[in-house]
Enzyme design. Structure first.
Site, PDB file in Angstrom:
ATOM      1  N   ALA A 208      -3.326  11.479  71.989  1.00 43.72           N
ATOM      2  CA  ALA A 208      -2.242  10.736  72.439  1.00 43.72           C
ATOM      3  C   ALA A 208      -1.579  10.699  73.666  1.00 43.72           C
ATOM      4  O   ALA A 208      -1.133   9.730  74.340  1.00 43.72           O
ATOM      5  CB  ALA A 208      -1.033  10.727  71.398  1.00 43.72           C
ATOM      6  N   ALA A 210      -3.395  11.635  76.541  1.00 46.79           N
ATOM      7  CA  ALA A 210      -4.276  10.605  77.402  1.00 46.79           C
ATOM      8  C   ALA A 210      -4.190   9.340  77.191  1.00 46.79           C
ATOM      9  O   ALA A 210      -4.106   8.347  78.131  1.00 46.79           O
ATOM     10  CB  ALA A 210      -5.738  11.178  77.184  1.00 46.79           C
ATOM     11  N   GLY A 211      -4.052   8.761  76.024  1.00 48.31           N
ATOM     12  CA  GLY A 211      -3.834   7.474  75.692  1.00 48.31           C
ATOM     13  C   GLY A 211      -2.625   6.947  76.350  1.00 48.31           C
ATOM     14  O   GLY A 211      -2.574   5.655  76.998  1.00 48.31           O
ATOM     15  N   GLU A 229      -8.449   4.761  70.809  1.00 49.52           N
ATOM     16  CA  GLU A 229      -8.344   5.617  69.369  1.00 49.52           C
ATOM     17  C   GLU A 229      -7.974   7.116  69.566  1.00 49.52           C
ATOM     18  O   GLU A 229      -8.490   7.880  70.149  1.00 49.52           O
ATOM     19  CB  GLU A 229      -9.827   5.379  68.792  1.00 49.52           C
ATOM     20  CG  GLU A 229      -9.777   6.130  67.392  1.00 49.52           C
ATOM     21  CD  GLU A 229     -11.376   6.241  67.007  1.00 49.52           C
ATOM     22  OE1 GLU A 229     -11.685   7.068  66.170  1.00 49.52           O
ATOM     23  OE2 GLU A 229     -12.133   5.167  67.113  1.00 49.52           O
ATOM     24  N   CYS A 262      -8.882  13.463  63.928  1.00 46.62           N
ATOM     25  CA  CYS A 262      -7.349  12.859  64.331  1.00 46.62           C
ATOM     26  C   CYS A 262      -6.899  12.383  62.921  1.00 46.62           C
ATOM     27  O   CYS A 262      -5.671  12.047  62.977  1.00 46.62           O
ATOM     28  CB  CYS A 262      -7.769  11.586  65.121  1.00 46.62           C
ATOM     29  SG  CYS A 262      -8.894  10.375  64.767  1.00 46.62           S
TER      30      CYS A 262
END
Length: 479
Positions: A208, A210-211, A229, A262
């Site tokens: 999350a 990095a997202g 994702e 995940c």
């Protein structure tokens, strides 16, 4: 030239060593992919499908080698490596079906001619792969992207370059034209050069954090399709049932792949009192029976090590912080004598009434919360910024529907592990778990954009359709 290596987390054995692509190499690869896109994007779909099936044949020919490579490089048991290898093979036909259903072509006859829906590829797509499923998850982006007519630049996780190399070899055997698929090995610097280049899409599976970084990075680049994702702080509500049966579901939810999925359950929500206590005790007993071992050992292990000793140390810090905040240890999170530092034991913490961070511990750690009633259970389940997976264990179908109507997650399971998923269904989450572009069967949606066209085969006079037009008059000549 920067060299990096990959080692088996169970044994420390060197598996791969090679150079990381630098910014110049990445730039040249992007330019090559851009040139290849011009012809690949208009290659007939049947030909692109034929290349996909040739890739599938290459995967089938090397299925056991791929399974063993994945297992050794990630540390997961061989049975999981074989499952992943099979999933990679199955993804090809599933993607072909999804391409036709979700990104195909259809026409409707109209009075003037026809309306046609077509889909067009975006262009050059960057795929950043994760370490936990180094074959299956990037494959879930790459296959539909290529079928749609995009070109692909694939950077595997720096933890699993060998698995990425194995996949690239299979694409090479599929006979793709030069520049259509390119493997770029490397770490953070290589990835930064790739996402900072002139790409048309970023397809990412990872954390999350990095997202969130990529969301900020691309906020002023609306021309780039972004499919994220990400992880989850996933809840599993265990409300009624035989304690041993409940434990069998919870253990698979929390501890499979050493908690490195995940969709693993991070939070167990149970009723206050004896029912909830019986569930937790049964989970504790079953967790103690799990065999932990090297990927190819006998008897067959249920789980192996984490991806690295660094990952284990980070998870240990997170557990210790919760204990310092008041969490009660039911089953400790420990290293294993005689094993590498990447090995850890499944843990259970009771965090009822303890202020714990809303984050993802990517390890076999289950946090228990006890609640007074079912409404409180749903509220606790939804009390997260994430929204990937959730589950409910109950024999009461009315409770299931009540929960399913209120759960804030993209993947739900009833009396099944939270890790339950299928390639023929979408897979993705809300909030910090993604950006409303689910993968799996719906990957076709973000690999192409729709074009609606309205077509007449003849050039017709449409003046009769123009409202407010003066009547025709004779042309006045001037001497």
């Amino acid at each position: 030239m920067t060299l990096f290596t990959s080692i088996c987390p169970a044994t420390g054995k060197l598996l791969w060593q090679g150079p990381a692509a630098d910014a110049n190499e990445v730039g040249m690869a992007i330019a090559t992919a851009r040139r290849a896109f011009a012809s690949w994007s208009i290659t007939p779909l049947d030909e692109r499908i034929a290349h996909g099936r040739a890739f599938k044949a290459a995967l089938e020919a090397d299925a056991e080698l791929i399974a063993r490579t994945i297992a050794e490089e990630t540390g997961k048991p061989l049975w999981e490596g074989r499952q992943e290898s099979a999933s990679m093979i199955g993804k090809v036909e599933t993607s072909i079906t999804a391409q036709a259903e979700r990104a195909g072509q259809r026409a409707q006859e109209l009075a003037f001619g026809r309306a046609v829906l077509r889909h067009r590829p975006h262009g050059v797509m960057a795929v950043l792969g994760p370490f936990n499923f180094p074959g299956h998850l990037p494959n879930g982006h790459i296959v539909p992207a290529l079928l749609a007519g995009n070109t692909v630049l694939f950077k595997p996780s720096e933890e699993t370059p060998l698995a990425g190399e194995m996949m690239a070899r299979c694409w090479a055997k599929a006979g793709l034209p030069a520049g259509v698929f390119t493997l770029l090995q490397g770490g953070r610097e290589t990835g930064a050069a790739l996402v900072g280049g002139e790409i048309d899409g970023l397809l990412f599976t990872g954390s999350a954090g990095a997202g969130a970084h990529f969301r900020r990075l691309f906020v002023d680049r609306p021309d780039v399709i972004l499919a994220l994702e990400l992880g989850g702080n996933n809840p599993l509500i265990a409300w009624d049932g035989d304690p041993e049966a409940v434990a069998s579901i919870a253990v698979q939810s929390a501890y499979v792949t050493a908690g490195q999925r995940c969709s693993c359950a991070r939070r167990l929500i149970v009723p206050e009192g004896q029912t909830g206590t019986a569930f937790v005790e049964a989970i504790d007993v079953l967790a103690g029976r799990l065999i932990i071992g090297q990927w190819d050992e006998e008897p067959e292990p249920f789980l192996g090590p984490l991806i690295s000793s660094t990952a284990a140390a980070n998870a240990r810090k997170a557990v210790e912080a919760r204990i310092a905040s008041g969490a009660r240890v039911i089953r400790p999170f420990s290293s294993i004598e005689g094993r590498s530092d990447a090995f850890v034991t499944p843990a259970i913490l009771d965090v009822t009434d303890v202020p714990v961070p809303d984050d993802e511990i990517f390890a076999p750690v289950l946090q228990v919360t006890r609640v007074p009633d079912f409404q409180a259970a749903i509220a606790a389940a939804n009390a997260t910024a994430f929204g990937l997976a959730g589950g409910l264990i109950t024999a009461d179908e009315s409770l299931w529907h009540h929960y399913a109507d209120r759960a804030r997650a993209g993947v739900l399971n009833w009396n099944r592990p939270t890790t339950g998923a299928a390639g023929t269904m979408p897979f993705g989450g809300l909030g910090a778990s993604g950006n409303h572009r689910p993968s799996a069967y719906y990957a076709a949606d973000y690999c192409a954009y729709p074009v609606a066209s309205f077509e007449a085969s003849e050039v017709a006079d449409l003046s009769k359709d123009i409202k407010g037009l003066k009547p025709t008059t004779e042309t006045i000549s001037h001497a």
